[in-house]
Design an enzyme around this catalytic site. Structure first.
Site, mmCIF file in Angstrom:
data_model
loop_
_atom_site.group_PDB
_atom_site.id
_atom_site.type_symbol
_atom_site.label_atom_id
_atom_site.label_comp_id
_atom_site.label_asym_id
_atom_site.label_seq_id
_atom_site.Cartn_x
_atom_site.Cartn_y
_atom_site.Cartn_z
ATOM 1 C CG ASN A 270 38.746 36.267 43.467
ATOM 2 O OD1 ASN A 270 38.914 35.304 42.730
ATOM 3 N ND2 ASN A 270 38.366 37.359 42.848
ATOM 4 C CG ASP B 104 35.449 42.680 53.341
ATOM 5 O OD1 ASP B 104 34.622 42.059 52.794
ATOM 6 O OD2 ASP B 104 36.739 41.961 53.634
#
Length: 163
Positions: A12, A127
């Protein structure tokens, strides 16, 4: 009634805050802030309380988005109040569906790029954390492309709800 959406990635601090910021901007542009609540979280809690990655904040700011954020970990109890849980990659999708208390809750979990018709078969948002700044630019482009379709889907759901 408020429609609640939560974007989820690993920690997050990169992908999900970027998705939250972009989607919140779409909601604001449409004047639906009073009807759509947007948040984000991570599958893990190791970054809880941290701001978004400075590279994510920088890329968001350069493209006119708000980068203010505090990381938090997704909690299974949230399923009860959420309408849609948006996973940023297939690993998050599996983890979230395992956390879902009911089959109905598991059906609330979707992959973000499934809302982008141009995504083809690769629905994961890579990512960018361990890479360079260009990975954050790529992430933002994928998020923006999928946000259009996601917003159309949410708007369609809102039409069936009382204001």
């Amino acid at each position: 009634m408020t429609y609640r959406v939560c974007f989820v990635c690993t920690g997050n601090i990169c992908r999900s805050p970027m998705a939250e910021s972009v989607f919140r901007a779409r909601v604001a542009e449409a004047g639906l802030e009073d009807r759509v609540e947007v948040g984000s979280a991570g599958t893990g809690g190791w970054h809880e309380g941290d701001p978004a990655d400075p590279r994510a904040v920088s890329v968001l700011a350069e493209h006119g988005y708000d980068g203010e954020h505090v990381a938090r970990q997704f909690q299974p109890s949230w399923f009860a109040r959420l309408d849609l849980v948006i996973a940023l990659d297939s690993g998050h999708l599996k983890a979230l569906r395992r956390l879902a208390p009911t089959e109905e809750d598991a059906l609330k979990v979707r992959l973000l790029r499934s809302y982008d018709p141009a995504a083809g078969g690769d629905l994961d948002v890579p990512d960018p954390y361990y890479g360079h700044r260009d990975g954050f630019e790529e992430c933002l482009a994928m998020v923006e492309a999928a946000s259009t379709g996601l917003f159309a889907a949410v708007r369609g759901r809102l039409e069936g709800r009382a204001a």
